[in-house]
Design a protein around this motif. Sequence first.
Motif, PDB file in Angstrom:
ATOM      1  N   ILE A 114       0.837  -1.206   0.000  1.00 22.55           N
ATOM      2  CA  ILE A 114       0.000   0.000   0.000  1.00 22.55           C
ATOM      3  C   ILE A 114       0.874   1.260   0.000  1.00 22.55           C
ATOM      4  O   ILE A 114       0.601   2.219  -0.731  1.00 22.55           O
ATOM      5  N   GLN A 152      -2.759  -0.211  -5.306  1.00 22.41           N
ATOM      6  CA  GLN A 152      -4.082  -0.353  -4.703  1.00 22.41           C
ATOM      7  C   GLN A 152      -4.432  -1.836  -4.582  1.00 22.41           C
ATOM      8  O   GLN A 152      -4.435  -2.563  -5.573  1.00 22.41           O
ATOM      9  N   ASP A 192      -6.571  -5.220  -4.379  1.00 20.12           N
ATOM     10  CA  ASP A 192      -7.862  -5.638  -4.922  1.00 20.12           C
ATOM     11  C   ASP A 192      -8.467  -6.712  -4.020  1.00 20.12           C
ATOM     12  O   ASP A 192      -7.937  -7.013  -2.950  1.00 20.12           O
ATOM     13  N   LYS A 229     -11.828   2.480   3.712  1.00 15.47           N
ATOM     14  CA  LYS A 229     -10.672   3.186   3.147  1.00 15.47           C
ATOM     15  C   LYS A 229     -10.484   2.910   1.662  1.00 15.47           C
ATOM     16  O   LYS A 229     -10.159   3.828   0.884  1.00 15.47           O
ATOM     17  N   HIS A 230     -10.666   1.672   1.262  1.00 17.47           N
ATOM     18  CA  HIS A 230     -10.368   1.287  -0.116  1.00 17.47           C
ATOM     19  C   HIS A 230     -11.619   1.155  -0.984  1.00 17.47           C
ATOM     20  O   HIS A 230     -11.519   0.851  -2.177  1.00 17.47           O
TER      21      HIS A 230
END
Length: 610
Positions: A335, A340, A342, A372-373
């Motif tokens: 990170i 990013q 998955d 957050k993601h």
Amino acid sequence: MTWIPWNTQLRELAKQCQYLEALTLYRQMLRCGSYPNAFSFPFALKSSASLPLPFSGQQLHCQVIKSGCSQEPFVLTSLISMYCKFSSLGNARKVFDENPISNQLTVCYNALISGYALNSRVFDVIALFCRMREMGVSVNSVTMLGLVPVFSGPGYISVGMCFHCCCVKLGLNLDFSVANCLVTMYVKCAAIEFGRNLFDEMPKKGLITWNAMISGYAQNGLAADVLELYRKMETAGVCPDAVTFVGVLSSCANLGAVSVGHEVEQRIESSRLGLNPFLNNALINMYARCGNLVKARAIFDGMPVKSVVSWTAIIGGYGMHGYGEIAVELFDEMIKSGIQPDGAAFVSVLCACSHAGLTEKGLEYFSEMKMKHRLQPGPEHYSCVVDLLGRAGRLNEALELIKSMQVKPDGAVWGALLGACKIHRNVEMAELAFERVIEFEPTNIGYYVLLSNIYSEAENLEGVLKVRVMMRERKLKKDPGFSYVEYKGKVHLFLAGDRSHPQKKEIYRMVDELEALVKKLAGCKDNEERRNKEALLGMGVHSEKLAIVFGLLNSEPGTEIVVIKNLRMCEDCHLFFKGVSKIVTRQLVVRDATRFHHFRDGHCSCKDYW
């Protein structure tokens, strides 16, 4: 400027995939006062479709009509193909229907069939093919190459077989490309035997043919068949490529055939494919799953560019071996590097946390995934968290999480809860989980065996009998336990209670000797009592014991022994291996259905948390 230079330049630019440059040249041609013709439009339409630029495509369509070229077969075909690539199937069909010559042209049917196939319009494909036959329009290999891939799924095998028959009737099965396409269709439909029969019947086999069959075996979990076919491919003198190697490496990972995997790695280097990221990812996965984390990490560290797949492979490797702390560090490093994560990356790190008992860290990642993601957890993520909570003994929280799921829980989710109930001997919740899990997977024998074992440990003989009756009524049989161990480049297979091996006398004698020694170390029950119980249950000596002892008999002192097992290791075998590792002063590595266990000096890397 005359026609030929403009069209020649358009053709070359489109051929070289320089589509933007081709459209720029087309506009320049118009500004210079030159008019496009039937030889200009196909290249311009192809370029517009490939970029894709729907508005430019519509403008070109207007110019086609204005120039009077709409009746030209290649222009007509290009228009249909262009609209199909824009997923504008209504316009594509309109172009087809509004031109009377379309009904007589094979190329027009082929273009629309391919377009329907590209957009997964199965019934439209079939209807158009039937109309093509009714109109007496000739079918060629291009037609079949557009048709057949649509039926590459288990639900379409019967339709695919009908088209195979049609190919035979028309003599198109003799076309090399069509035959390759049919093999691919069968293996993707999981009809491996049909695919192999067709493969064997083909008089000529190219690289694509071999790859189709190897990939099919690999995707259907038939790892031993992959390696067998790979050897035949080498004997036939066909040079493998990256696609071949990926299939072979995945099979080496499943079998634990590290020597074959190492051989493939050398072939990759000699073929100058060492920088191929897909192959490096496959190598990382192979070495990690074969027990060589050091080599997997070396390949990972040597990669100049690491994708999320690369990070996921190495994180999953460490997690599988029980090194959850390192897996977590790698995930955080990924990170920080700007990659990013998955859904697959989160599955790897959540599993790593579960195997290592990092409950709070796993829950933190699960929360970050959503908040957050901005990733929506799927059933696979929930099953990891249920397992995480369940292993920690937080069964009620696990059940509440399942009830709060925003997606429908599947068999894996309820199966994770059932497995946790086995660890913590919660019969009541196990019965609830079992009722749910068999709604999704009624023929998965593992869940029946798991519930039976839960009842057995609770000394609930009525429950054990109930499960056995249920299994008998549904005609289910327990999967045989088997284990692999590699010796001198050959994979040796052992079944539970196996007495077919040439060294059976020495193997069983050593098993008895070691069990007696382990009994002294750990205060185990009498061997005869345990053997009688196993015989009643139809197990015999478990396969991993036989494989480990075979390795001890045939390897040098101090050598690490790696065994791959198809089922989860039982507590008796786990205790046995801890004792043996202390007695023989060796590292014994067992990969069971869920993870790796590294036994050394009487301890296991899982810290009895598995």
